[in-house]
Structure formats: C-alpha cells, structure tokens
Design an enzyme around this catalytic site. Structure first.
Site, short mmCIF file in Angstrom:
data_model
loop_
_atom_site.label_atom_id
_atom_site.label_comp_id
_atom_site.label_asym_id
_atom_site.label_seq_id
_atom_site.Cartn_x
_atom_site.Cartn_y
_atom_site.Cartn_z
N GLU A 83 -70.24 27.00 -22.98
CA GLU A 83 -70.14 28.35 -23.55
C GLU A 83 -69.30 29.25 -22.67
O GLU A 83 -68.53 30.07 -23.17
CB GLU A 83 -71.54 28.96 -23.73
CG GLU A 83 -71.57 30.19 -24.63
CD GLU A 83 -71.29 31.51 -23.90
OE1 GLU A 83 -71.05 32.51 -24.58
OE2 GLU A 83 -71.32 31.53 -22.65
N ASP B 87 -74.65 26.00 -19.03
CA ASP B 87 -73.59 26.19 -18.04
C ASP B 87 -73.57 27.64 -17.56
O ASP B 87 -74.02 28.55 -18.26
CB ASP B 87 -72.23 25.79 -18.60
CG ASP B 87 -71.82 26.59 -19.83
OD1 ASP B 87 -72.70 26.90 -20.66
OD2 ASP B 87 -70.63 26.92 -19.98
#
Length: 376
Positions: free
Chosen positions: A133, A68
């Site tokens: 994250e 991400d």
C-alpha cells in the site's frame, strides 16, 4: 496486557518496510485460523496478500488494510528504535503504530470478541490484507480486488483502517476520496545562445501563459461531499545549468485531485484544449492513479457513526479530504461501500510515530460495535 496491545506490539516489532511483509500476515492468519476463517494466500510478484472469510452469507463486511510501512527516515532522530514497539507515557511508539498496524491489531481483537459473543452471527466477515500500500500499489489490493471480482465474491461493506482522526479518535470518518490524475508535458523550443534570442525559441517563455491559464481555470465547484477539483504543478524543469544558453525544452509535471463532478477524460481533454490555444509544440503523457469514490449516508456510515457515539460519545464528521488510499481500488472494482476509520494521523510517516494505547483499545471497541451493528 490486552489482546489489542499484544498484537500491536508483535506487528510493530517487525520491520516490514514496503513492499515487505516479513511475517506480519502470518501472525494475522494464525489468529484468524483460530476463528475458523477460510484463508487464501495471494502472492503477486514479490508482494504478500491474503483474503480471509468467515461465513458464506450476505451481508459481507470486510476489514481492509496493509502490513507494510514507510521507511523510518533518520533513525538517529527517533527517541527509541523504530521497531522496538516500546510503550512510554501511555503511547506505543514505532513505525506503523498509526499507519496502520494499530488498526490491524484492533480489527483482530474486535473480531475475536465479536465471534465469541455472537458465534451464530448473520452474514460474513472478511479480511483483505496487502503489503503493497505504501509503495507502487501495483501487486497489492488492486490485484486482490480483481481476484475477488473474478471469483464472484461479493463485498457489501468495507472498512479500511487508515488513520483518520484529526483531534481525537472518532472525530472524522473518511466516506470517500478524491480521484488522482498525474500528467506531464514537454514544451519543445529551440536551444540557442541567450544573446541571440531571435535565433532560438525559449520554451519557458512559451509555456508561462499556458501555465497561468491552467492555474486560473475553474475545473468544477465541487459538491456537498467534495471540494472543488485542484490542479497543482509539482515540478518545472528546464535549462542546462548555465546562464548563457536558452533551453531547448521545458518539462512540466502536475496533478489533479478531482471530485465526482469531473472525469479523468474530461480533465485530459480540457488540459489539451488549453495547451492547443498556444503556439507551441508539446508532448503529453498521463497516469491515472485513482478514481474518486463516495459512500453516502446509509447502513455502513450509520453503523460507524453509532459505534463511535456508543464508545466515545462524540458526533463524528464525514470527510473526503486527504490523499488516496486503497479504497480507490476496492470501491470501483467490487462496487461496494467503503469508509476509512482508524487512529490519529498526527504522527504518520514521521519520526517517533506513535499511537495512544487507550485509542487502540477504544478503536477495537468501535470496530466491535460496527460488527454488531451490521451483523446482528
């Protein structure tokens, strides 16, 4: 075009804004399947994660990272579309090039090269990958680490590919991180007309001496690996927006970045002791977002230092500075050694994020030599 750059461009061209993955992990899994990794998809909530492992013996060396990325911000300020993965003047541009799809590409190309050169290597190679994250980090690495602990999967060494370089690739290795503790407290006063202070109780006036005490407190003096624990106020909110009303309450938000010299319980107790000395009513809440961790000099650190010396011919420095990373989950849950080593952090989370193509090639080479130093 090299394998590293090809993979990096594929990953960067996907707009996997946290917590979305949008197929990045499928690209990685396909590559690892070709190298005979055993893959376990681990979806928690809306978050995609996977665990991959090649081998069944110790030591187990794990690459950890995230697919991400943060939002692009004002797209009009980018020199080129943020997910076009364009190359200009030796730099690969795009959101996630440095943080951290470039590292993921370097991990994959290094693993491919290592497995082909050392098909009978000792130990095992693992991958712990998440798409959560940059966001809340609730259904990502922490859940995967808990799963690995539950199935008794040991991890001896872990390399997180977060961008760590400051001036040149390899100049800094993060061999630990400070813990992070958030707190917020509300001072309860009594609202009233500002011309009649004797009929009210101003919470701002009440809290200022306590804030001075908190700001001047020496929480610890750090140690050879960590700076002294830092207390910072991030938000003070009070008042009604008009000039003639004494507010009825004041809200304070603060954060500790703390070393291994303190525990969260000690910090919480000391804050409350300071507040209790003052004559006001308060309510306090806490959110602990990460324990401190430290990987001292040893097999993993030495393998990284020597790999950097081999590839870049520089002497790297160990550091625990900066924010938190997913290492804060991996180290305590799996009781393992963790380091962070990746490309430059100069443009992370900024418009026109970019990474040097040569740095990506060198990073892949460094990762290869780390594998070689540990698993041969």
């Amino acid at each position: 075009m090299s394998k590293t750059l090809t993979l990096a461009k594929k990953l960067v061209s996907i707009d996997s804004i946290t917590p979305q993955d949008k197929g990045c992990q499928s690209i990685m899994i396909s590559h690892l399947n070709d190298l005979n990794f055993e893959i376990t998809d681990l979806k928690f909530g809306e978050v995609d994660n996977f665990w991959a492992i090649r081998g069944q013996q110790s030591p187990v060396f794990v690459f950890a990272g995230h697919t991400d990325v943060v939002p692009v911000g004002n797209e009009s300020e980018w020199h080129m579309p943020p997910f076009s993965a364009q190359v200009k003047n030796g730099m690969l541009y795009g959101r996630g090039t440095s943080d951290m799809k470039g590292s993921l590409a370097a991990m994959l190309s290094a693993t491919d090269r290592f497995v082909k050169d050392h098909s009978n290597h000792k130990g095992s190679i693992g991958y712990l990958i998440t798409s959560d994250e940059e966001g809340p980090a609730i259904n990502g690495t922490v859940k995967v680490a808990q799963y690995l602990k539950k199935i008794n999967q040991t991890v001896d060494y872990c390399l997180v590919g977060e961008p760590s370089a400051t001036h040149e690739l390899g100049d800094i290795i993060k061999n630990g991180r400070r813990g992070s503790l958030n707190g917020s407290f509300k001072i309860i006063g009594k609202q009233g007309h500002i011309a009649y202070p004797h009929l009210a109780s101003n919470p701002i006036h009440l809290v200022i001496p306590a804030l001075n005490d908190l700001c001047n407190e020496v929480w610890d003096e750090g140690n050879e690996y960590f700076p002294a624990t830092s207390f910072q106020i991030s938000n003070i909110q009070s008042g009604t927006g008009v000039t003639n009303v004494i507010p009825g309450e004041s809200n304070i938000v603060f954060n500790f970045r703390y070393s291994t010299q303190c525990t969260q319980e000690q910090l919480q107790s000391r804050v409350c002791a300071i507040l209790d000395k003052r004559n006001f009513e308060y309510q306090i809440t806490w959110e602990h977002s990460g324990y401190p961790f430290l990987t001292p000099k040893g097999k993993l650190v030495n393998a990284c230092v020597n790999a950097i010396k081999t590839v870049k011919n520089i002497n790297t420095q160990l550091s625990t500075s900066g924010g938190t990373s997913d290492g804060r989950f991996i180290a305590p849950i799996l009781k393992t050694r963790v380091i962070e080593l990746g490309p430059s952090n100069a443009t992370i989370h900024q418009v026109n994020e970019c990474v040097s193509i040569q740095d990506l090639e060198d990073l892949s080479d460094i990762y290869y030599h780390i594998l070689k130093n540990i698993l041969t």
